[in-house]
Design a protein around this motif. Structure first.
Motif, PDB file in Angstrom:
ATOM      1  N   ASP A  97      36.807  47.561  51.783  1.00 16.66           N
ATOM      2  CA  ASP A  97      36.061  46.667  50.897  1.00 16.66           C
ATOM      3  C   ASP A  97      36.856  46.466  49.611  1.00 16.66           C
ATOM      4  O   ASP A  97      37.605  47.345  49.196  1.00 16.66           O
ATOM      5  N   VAL A  98      36.656  45.312  48.999  1.00 18.42           N
ATOM      6  CA  VAL A  98      37.138  45.089  47.630  1.00 18.42           C
ATOM      7  C   VAL A  98      35.923  44.662  46.817  1.00 18.42           C
ATOM      8  O   VAL A  98      35.253  43.687  47.166  1.00 18.42           O
ATOM      9  N   ASP A  99      35.636  45.418  45.773  1.00 23.33           N
ATOM     10  CA  ASP A  99      34.474  45.118  44.928  1.00 23.33           C
ATOM     11  C   ASP A  99      34.854  44.199  43.778  1.00 23.33           C
ATOM     12  O   ASP A  99      36.028  44.046  43.448  1.00 23.33           O
ATOM     13  N   LYS A 100      33.826  43.635  43.171  1.00 18.26           N
ATOM     14  CA  LYS A 100      34.031  42.788  41.993  1.00 18.26           C
ATOM     15  C   LYS A 100      34.855  43.565  40.960  1.00 18.26           C
ATOM     16  O   LYS A 100      34.561  44.717  40.663  1.00 18.26           O
ATOM     17  N   GLY A 101      35.896  42.939  40.451  1.00 16.25           N
ATOM     18  CA  GLY A 101      36.684  43.577  39.396  1.00 16.25           C
ATOM     19  C   GLY A 101      37.733  44.571  39.865  1.00 16.25           C
ATOM     20  O   GLY A 101      38.485  45.114  39.070  1.00 16.25           O
ATOM     21  N   ASP A 102      37.803  44.839  41.189  1.00 18.83           N
ATOM     22  CA  ASP A 102      38.847  45.738  41.709  1.00 18.83           C
ATOM     23  C   ASP A 102      40.236  45.105  41.573  1.00 18.83           C
ATOM     24  O   ASP A 102      40.374  43.884  41.657  1.00 18.83           O
ATOM     25  N   PHE A 103      41.247  45.967  41.427  1.00 18.39           N
ATOM     26  CA  PHE A 103      42.638  45.528  41.572  1.00 18.39           C
ATOM     27  C   PHE A 103      43.215  46.354  42.711  1.00 18.39           C
ATOM     28  O   PHE A 103      43.203  47.588  42.658  1.00 18.39           O
ATOM     29  N   VAL A 104      43.694  45.685  43.754  1.00 16.33           N
ATOM     30  CA  VAL A 104      44.181  46.390  44.943  1.00 16.33           C
ATOM     31  C   VAL A 104      45.581  45.890  45.291  1.00 16.33           C
ATOM     32  O   VAL A 104      45.797  44.683  45.447  1.00 16.33           O
ATOM     33  N   ASN A 121      41.085  41.879  34.220  1.00 14.81           N
ATOM     34  CA  ASN A 121      40.266  42.444  33.140  1.00 14.81           C
ATOM     35  C   ASN A 121      39.084  41.551  32.788  1.00 14.81           C
ATOM     36  O   ASN A 121      38.093  42.013  32.236  1.00 14.81           O
ATOM     37  N   SER A 122      39.205  40.257  33.112  1.00 14.02           N
ATOM     38  CA  SER A 122      38.076  39.356  32.828  1.00 14.02           C
ATOM     39  C   SER A 122      37.056  39.362  33.972  1.00 14.02           C
ATOM     40  O   SER A 122      36.096  38.601  33.968  1.00 14.02           O
ATOM     41  N   GLY A 123      37.298  40.226  35.010  1.00 17.36           N
ATOM     42  CA  GLY A 123      36.265  40.413  36.038  1.00 17.36           C
ATOM     43  C   GLY A 123      36.592  39.877  37.420  1.00 17.36           C
ATOM     44  O   GLY A 123      35.826  40.057  38.361  1.00 17.36           O
ATOM     45  N   THR A 124      37.736  39.196  37.568  1.00 21.50           N
ATOM     46  CA  THR A 124      38.112  38.670  38.880  1.00 21.50           C
ATOM     47  C   THR A 124      38.828  39.763  39.678  1.00 21.50           C
ATOM     48  O   THR A 124      39.771  40.383  39.170  1.00 21.50           O
ATOM     49  N   ALA A 125      38.388  39.998  40.904  1.00 19.29           N
ATOM     50  CA  ALA A 125      39.083  40.966  41.766  1.00 19.29           C
ATOM     51  C   ALA A 125      40.453  40.408  42.147  1.00 19.29           C
ATOM     52  O   ALA A 125      40.619  39.189  42.269  1.00 19.29           O
ATOM     53  N   VAL A 126      41.424  41.290  42.322  1.00 18.07           N
ATOM     54  CA  VAL A 126      42.780  40.870  42.725  1.00 18.07           C
ATOM     55  C   VAL A 126      43.220  41.716  43.914  1.00 18.07           C
ATOM     56  O   VAL A 126      43.119  42.943  43.889  1.00 18.07           O
ATOM     57  N   PHE A 153      23.604  38.273  39.822  1.00 18.90           N
ATOM     58  CA  PHE A 153      24.601  39.345  39.967  1.00 18.90           C
ATOM     59  C   PHE A 153      24.383  40.050  41.295  1.00 18.90           C
ATOM     60  O   PHE A 153      23.283  40.441  41.638  1.00 18.90           O
ATOM     61  N   SER A 154      25.457  40.159  42.037  1.00 15.72           N
ATOM     62  CA  SER A 154      25.343  40.822  43.334  1.00 15.72           C
ATOM     63  C   SER A 154      26.267  42.029  43.335  1.00 15.72           C
ATOM     64  O   SER A 154      27.375  41.983  42.812  1.00 15.72           O
ATOM     65  N   SER A 155      25.810  43.116  43.930  1.00 15.46           N
ATOM     66  CA  SER A 155      26.658  44.310  43.995  1.00 15.46           C
ATOM     67  C   SER A 155      27.432  44.357  45.313  1.00 15.46           C
ATOM     68  O   SER A 155      28.140  45.308  45.590  1.00 15.46           O
ATOM     69  N   ASP A 156      27.260  43.318  46.147  1.00 16.55           N
ATOM     70  CA  ASP A 156      28.009  43.284  47.410  1.00 16.55           C
ATOM     71  C   ASP A 156      29.506  43.192  47.126  1.00 16.55           C
ATOM     72  O   ASP A 156      29.912  42.585  46.141  1.00 16.55           O
ATOM     73  N   PRO A 157      30.340  43.744  48.021  1.00 11.81           N
ATOM     74  CA  PRO A 157      31.794  43.575  47.847  1.00 11.81           C
ATOM     75  C   PRO A 157      32.156  42.085  47.897  1.00 11.81           C
ATOM     76  O   PRO A 157      31.487  41.306  48.584  1.00 11.81           O
ATOM     77  N   VAL A 158      33.207  41.690  47.180  1.00 11.58           N
ATOM     78  CA  VAL A 158      33.650  40.294  47.273  1.00 11.58           C
ATOM     79  C   VAL A 158      34.430  40.089  48.562  1.00 11.58           C
ATOM     80  O   VAL A 158      34.580  38.972  49.046  1.00 11.58           O
ATOM     81  N   LEU A 159      34.904  41.190  49.132  1.00  8.48           N
ATOM     82  CA  LEU A 159      35.682  41.102  50.372  1.00  8.48           C
ATOM     83  C   LEU A 159      35.405  42.362  51.181  1.00  8.48           C
ATOM     84  O   LEU A 159      35.412  43.464  50.636  1.00  8.48           O
ATOM     85  N   SER A 160      35.161  42.167  52.463  1.00  5.40           N
ATOM     86  CA  SER A 160      34.850  43.324  53.298  1.00  5.40           C
ATOM     87  C   SER A 160      35.350  43.067  54.724  1.00  5.40           C
ATOM     88  O   SER A 160      35.091  42.007  55.292  1.00  5.40           O
ATOM     89  N   LEU A 161      36.103  44.005  55.248  1.00  9.58           N
ATOM     90  CA  LEU A 161      36.508  43.933  56.663  1.00  9.58           C
ATOM     91  C   LEU A 161      35.972  45.174  57.363  1.00  9.58           C
ATOM     92  O   LEU A 161      36.019  46.278  56.807  1.00  9.58           O
ATOM     93  N   HIS A 162      35.486  44.977  58.583  1.00  9.15           N
ATOM     94  CA  HIS A 162      34.914  46.104  59.317  1.00  9.15           C
ATOM     95  C   HIS A 162      35.403  46.046  60.768  1.00  9.15           C
ATOM     96  O   HIS A 162      35.105  45.099  61.486  1.00  9.15           O
ATOM     97  N   GLU A 186      37.241  29.217  39.173  1.00  9.23           N
ATOM     98  CA  GLU A 186      36.709  30.536  38.810  1.00  9.23           C
ATOM     99  C   GLU A 186      36.423  31.401  40.040  1.00  9.23           C
ATOM    100  O   GLU A 186      35.278  31.748  40.316  1.00  9.23           O
ATOM    101  N   PRO A 187      37.474  31.712  40.793  1.00  5.11           N
ATOM    102  CA  PRO A 187      37.276  32.427  42.058  1.00  5.11           C
ATOM    103  C   PRO A 187      36.742  33.839  41.834  1.00  5.11           C
ATOM    104  O   PRO A 187      36.949  34.432  40.774  1.00  5.11           O
ATOM    105  N   MET A 188      36.070  34.361  42.864  1.00  6.58           N
ATOM    106  CA  MET A 188      35.577  35.737  42.811  1.00  6.58           C
ATOM    107  C   MET A 188      36.722  36.721  43.043  1.00  6.58           C
ATOM    108  O   MET A 188      36.684  37.858  42.618  1.00  6.58           O
ATOM    109  N   ILE A 189      37.727  36.240  43.786  1.00  7.30           N
ATOM    110  CA  ILE A 189      38.874  37.101  44.089  1.00  7.30           C
ATOM    111  C   ILE A 189      40.139  36.256  44.137  1.00  7.30           C
ATOM    112  O   ILE A 189      40.118  35.100  44.568  1.00  7.30           O
TER     113      ILE A 189
END
Length: 226
Positions: free
Chosen positions: A29-36, A191-196, A2-11, A161-164
């Motif tokens: 950033d988009v974190d695991k489980g975020d909906f954006v 809701n099952s944990g995939t970021a969107v 398990f990683s707490s890093d964002p699944v997507l990050s632009l800087h 089973e993508p992360m995002i």
């Protein structure tokens, strides 16, 4: 793991279309489980931003990390591996019209390195069930409605089973009722944990499904405070 890093990050990323900067100094950033939701007028840079995230356009300035891959260091040979970790849903379905649903999905599994026939069949059944099409294996795309075809596209994006899940106007070509059903499929997946991360012009969704909102406007990407 398990990683707490964002699944997507632009800087401080600059997003180009050809030689022209369409979005400057983008950071989020988009974190695991975020909906954006990603909103903005046509031509505001939404599609270019999404294409940069799945490496259809190269990141030429700034830093980006998607599903563990560094966009600014990405080599062409890395792109297929990056795309296995993310699901991509387009507005136009891009299904093979000459083969049935199962064969459309099998093509992707084979192309991404699956070899075990039983596992492939099981995974196809799982994703079709997830999008509410559990009896559609043998259907040809032309026998399906637009909404059903878009469900197949979502199922295809979920195979590895993508992360995002990155979706570019996924309901743009669908009537409101069907668009609503597709939106509910995205909610279930989220809701099952995939970021969107979903680009949309449908402002009803923003009211009905409260989530984070990023707006592309005048060459910038801003988080909209709800």
């Amino acid at each position: 793991m398990f990683s707490s890093d964002p699944v997507l990050s632009l800087h401080n990323a600059d997003i180009f279309q050809g030689t022209k900067i369409v979005l400057a100094d983008v950071s989020f950033d988009v974190d695991k489980g975020d909906f954006v939701f990603l909103i903005g007028r046509t031509g505001s840079g939404k599609s270019s931003l999404l294409k940069t995230l799945y490496a259809d356009l190269w990141l030429q300035a700034g830093k980006g990390m998607v599903a563990g891959y560094s966009l600014e260091k990405l080599k062409p040979t890395d792109v297929p591996y990056l795309r296995r970790k993310i699901g991509i849903v387009f507005q136009d379905f891009q299904l093979f019209m000459d083969r049935n649903v199962e064969d459309n999905l099998l093509f992707v599994l084979k192309a991404t390195g699956w070899t075990d026939k039983t596992k492939m069949r099981n995974r196809i059944s799982e994703v079709l069930m997830q999008v509410g099409l559990s009896s559609a294996h043998r259907k040809m795309p032309h026998q399906m409605s637009g909404g059903e075809q878009q469900r197949v596209v979502v199922a295809r994006a979920m195979l590895n089973e993508p992360m995002i899940l990155i979706a570019d106007e996924p309901t743009g070509n669908l009537d409101p009722v069907v668009g609503e059903q597709i939106m509910q499929v995205f909610q279930t997946i989220n809701n099952s944990g995939t970021a969107v991360l979903m680009a949309t012009h449908n402002y009803d969704f923003l009211k009905k499904y409260p989530a984070r909102i990023l707006r592309c406007e005048e060459g910038r990407v801003e988080e909209v405070k709800n």
